[in-house]
Design an enzyme around this catalytic site. Structure first.
Site, PDB file in Angstrom:
ATOM      1  N   ASP A 126     -15.429 -57.532  -6.663  1.00 37.69           N
ATOM      2  CA  ASP A 126     -14.010 -57.190  -6.548  1.00 37.69           C
ATOM      3  C   ASP A 126     -13.875 -55.666  -6.497  1.00 37.69           C
ATOM      4  O   ASP A 126     -14.545 -54.943  -7.238  1.00 37.69           O
ATOM      5  CB  ASP A 126     -13.230 -57.746  -7.748  1.00 37.69           C
ATOM      6  N   ILE A 127     -12.980 -55.201  -5.648  1.00 32.93           N
ATOM      7  CA  ILE A 127     -12.821 -53.750  -5.457  1.00 32.93           C
ATOM      8  C   ILE A 127     -12.163 -53.087  -6.668  1.00 32.93           C
ATOM      9  O   ILE A 127     -12.362 -51.893  -6.909  1.00 32.93           O
ATOM     10  CB  ILE A 127     -12.025 -53.483  -4.157  1.00 32.93           C
ATOM     11  N   ASN A 129      -6.031 -68.054  -8.701  1.00 34.38           N
ATOM     12  CA  ASN A 129      -4.591 -67.858  -8.749  1.00 34.38           C
ATOM     13  C   ASN A 129      -3.966 -68.476  -7.504  1.00 34.38           C
ATOM     14  O   ASN A 129      -4.482 -68.299  -6.391  1.00 34.38           O
ATOM     15  CB  ASN A 129      -4.253 -66.362  -8.803  1.00 34.38           C
ATOM     16  N   GLY A 161      -0.189 -64.654  -9.619  1.00 36.06           N
ATOM     17  CA  GLY A 161      -1.103 -63.527  -9.478  1.00 36.06           C
ATOM     18  C   GLY A 161      -1.894 -63.496  -8.190  1.00 36.06           C
ATOM     19  O   GLY A 161      -2.747 -62.628  -8.015  1.00 36.06           O
ATOM     20  N   GLN A 162      -1.627 -64.434  -7.268  1.00 31.21           N
ATOM     21  CA  GLN A 162      -2.373 -64.402  -6.002  1.00 31.21           C
ATOM     22  C   GLN A 162      -1.830 -63.295  -5.111  1.00 31.21           C
ATOM     23  O   GLN A 162      -0.643 -63.283  -4.779  1.00 31.21           O
ATOM     24  CB  GLN A 162      -2.273 -65.750  -5.276  1.00 31.21           C
ATOM     25  N   SER A 163      -2.687 -62.371  -4.745  1.00 30.61           N
ATOM     26  CA  SER A 163      -2.277 -61.265  -3.883  1.00 30.61           C
ATOM     27  C   SER A 163      -2.958 -61.303  -2.523  1.00 30.61           C
ATOM     28  O   SER A 163      -2.521 -60.609  -1.598  1.00 30.61           O
ATOM     29  CB  SER A 163      -2.558 -59.924  -4.574  1.00 30.61           C
ATOM     30  N   HIS A 174      -9.800 -67.791  -3.192  1.00 26.78           N
ATOM     31  CA  HIS A 174     -10.946 -67.113  -3.803  1.00 26.78           C
ATOM     32  C   HIS A 174     -11.029 -67.485  -5.269  1.00 26.78           C
ATOM     33  O   HIS A 174     -10.011 -67.654  -5.945  1.00 26.78           O
ATOM     34  CB  HIS A 174     -10.849 -65.594  -3.649  1.00 26.78           C
ATOM     35  N   HIS A 205     -12.314 -66.102  -8.848  1.00 19.40           N
ATOM     36  CA  HIS A 205     -12.761 -64.919  -9.587  1.00 19.40           C
ATOM     37  C   HIS A 205     -13.819 -65.361 -10.594  1.00 19.40           C
ATOM     38  O   HIS A 205     -13.599 -66.319 -11.351  1.00 19.40           O
ATOM     39  CB  HIS A 205     -11.623 -64.304 -10.409  1.00 19.40           C
TER      40      HIS A 205
END
Ligand code: 5GP
Ligand code: ZN
Length: 113
Positions: free
Chosen positions: A30-31, A86, A92-94, A99, A101
């Site tokens: 994750d960035i 999410n 919280g899904q952006s 995906h 986590h």
């Protein structure tokens, strides 16, 4: 070219620190890590989110768990870790490409915020 950032990462069209890739799934760091270990595991095929999964996705989605286990072992966090998906903005899904986590390397509280 797709405007989905995770499709672009899967296809090698956007940079990412990829840890694992096969014909079905890709795992990368994750960035903006929220824990010492924070890895995203995604189906290579574009699925918007958990609310869009279909029975034909089951094998690939099951593989997300297997890869999560392998990556958790590789990063030394296999004793405990948290897997999160999410779904929807308010959860919280952006990024609208499903995906998982993998969070590890610190303690977690329940229920989450
Ligand atoms: P969500 O909030 O949708 O559950 O999770 C999206 C995650 O993707 C966030 O933790 C965010 O830091 C990560 N992310 C967003 N854009 C990128 C990117 O371009 N590269 C990587 N490696 N991670 C990203
Ligand atoms: Zn996508």
């Amino acid at each position: 070219m797709t405007d989905c950032i995770f499709c672009r990462i899967v296809q090698g069209q956007a940079p990412a620190r990829i840890l694992y890739q096969d014909e079905d799934v890709t795992a990368f760091h994750d960035i903006h890590p929220g824990s010492p270990v924070h890895i995203l595991i995604v189906p290579n095929r574009h699925i918007v989110g958990a609310a869009q999964v279909e029975p034909e996705d089951e094998a690939v989605l099951g593989k997300l768990f297997t890869v999560a286990r392998l990556v958790a072992e590789e990063f030394g966090v296999a004793e405990w870790y948290r897997l999160v998906v999410n779904n929807g903005r308010s959860a919280g899904q952006s990024v609208d490409h499903l995906h998982m986590h993998l969070l590890g390397g610190r303690r977690f509280h329940w229920p989450p915020g």
